[in-house]
Design an enzyme around this catalytic site. Structure first.
Site, short mmCIF file in Angstrom:
data_model
loop_
_atom_site.label_atom_id
_atom_site.label_comp_id
_atom_site.label_asym_id
_atom_site.label_seq_id
_atom_site.Cartn_x
_atom_site.Cartn_y
_atom_site.Cartn_z
CB SER A 11 -0.92 -0.04 1.23
OG SER A 11 -1.11 1.24 1.76
N1 GSH Z 1 -5.98 8.61 2.41
C1 GSH Z 1 -5.69 7.39 3.11
C2 GSH Z 1 -5.91 6.22 2.20
C3 GSH Z 1 -5.88 4.91 2.98
C4 GSH Z 1 -6.38 3.76 2.13
O1 GSH Z 1 -7.35 3.90 1.34
N2 GSH Z 1 -5.74 2.62 2.32
C5 GSH Z 1 -6.17 1.43 1.62
C6 GSH Z 1 -4.94 0.61 1.27
S1 GSH Z 1 -3.92 1.48 0.12
C7 GSH Z 1 -7.03 0.62 2.56
O2 GSH Z 1 -6.81 0.56 3.75
N3 GSH Z 1 -8.08 0.01 2.05
C8 GSH Z 1 -8.89 -0.86 2.85
C9 GSH Z 1 -10.29 -0.38 2.99
O3 GSH Z 1 -10.59 0.78 2.62
O4 GSH Z 1 -11.10 -1.17 3.47
C10 GSH Z 1 -4.25 7.43 3.62
O5 GSH Z 1 -3.45 8.19 3.07
O6 GSH Z 1 -3.95 6.73 4.59
#
Ligand code: GSH
Length: 218
Positions: A11
């Site tokens: 990620s």
């Molecule tokens: N704007 C957030 C984005 C975080 C994000 O969307 N992370 C993704 C992985 S890249 C995630 O956790 N997805 C799992 C979900 O939304 O359930 C940051 O910068 O931390």
């Protein structure tokens, strides 16, 4: 006690936190999450972060998520100076603008493109995303016209945030050095930072994953 980071190396925002910790010389207790198995939706993790995103940081009972908030917090709490996140009002405003650019524009692609691959085992058609990714490169190219780093003469958390995002996009749509010379130079300089190793590991995983999940390679 070392802060705990819930993360996955693949990620990009998690890699921003790892790079920041490395540059600060801060040891983190890392808890790897498997998004493919939807571990972020487990009741225990939802109690920590109802928004179920990684990276999420727990520091002595204090919980914070969103990489942009986390890296600013880490520099404020563990940095010896304000080099990475200037307290000068105008310098900080520029850093914040770049951070919001990463959050609102660049992260959109990583989410739209990567989430289906990571969660749904889906394939992506690079052509569907190419035009908007190239527009992002063009903006980065302009931002880098006046300074070697994204928000000035030295590395800031804006670079640490954008490096994982842009290098991940570079895996999907390679950056043409002729078209984006400033951007290509910025990446070359980023690769020489000692903390870059924290980006490289996840980037390799991403490259492997995408190698058989992208249609219409460009
Ligand atoms: N704007 C957030 C984005 C975080 C994000 O969307 N992370 C993704 C992985 S890249 C995630 O956790 N997805 C799992 C979900 O939304 O359930 C940051 O910068 O931390």
């Amino acid at each position: 006690m070392a802060p705990t980071l819930y993360m996955s190396e693949i990620s990009p925002p998690c890699r921003a936190v790892l790079m920041t910790a490395r540059i600060l010389g801060l040891t983190l207790k890392v808890k790897k999450m498997d998004l493919g198995k939807q571990e972020q939706l487990s009741p225990n993790f939802l109690k920590i972060n109802p928004q179920h995103t990684i990276p999420t940081l727990c520091d002595n009972g204090f919980v914070i998520w969103d990489s942009h908030a986390i890296i600013a917090f880490l520099v404020g709490k563990y940095g010896n100076d304000d080099e990475l996140y200037s307290k000068d009002i105008m310098e900080r405003a520029l850093i914040d603008q770049r951070l919001h650019f990463d959050s609102s524009v660049v992260n959109n692609f990583t989410r739209t493109i990567l989430n289906p691959i990571l969660y749904d085992n889906a394939y992506i058609n690079v052509e569907d995303h190419k035009e908007s990714i190239l527009k992002t490169y063009a903006l980065m190219e302009k931002f880098l016209r006046s300074y070697p780093w994204i928000a000035g003469k030295r590395v800031t958390i804006a670079d640490l945030s954008l490096i994982p995002s842009i290098t991940s996009l570079n895996v999907i749509v390679p950056i043409d050095k002729e078209d984006y010379p400033n951007l290509a130079k910025w990446i070359e300089k980023a690769e020489t930072l000692p903390c870059y190793v924290e980006n490289q590991n996840g980037l390799n995983l991403l490259r492997d994953l995408l190698s058989n999940r992208c249609c219409c390679p460009c």
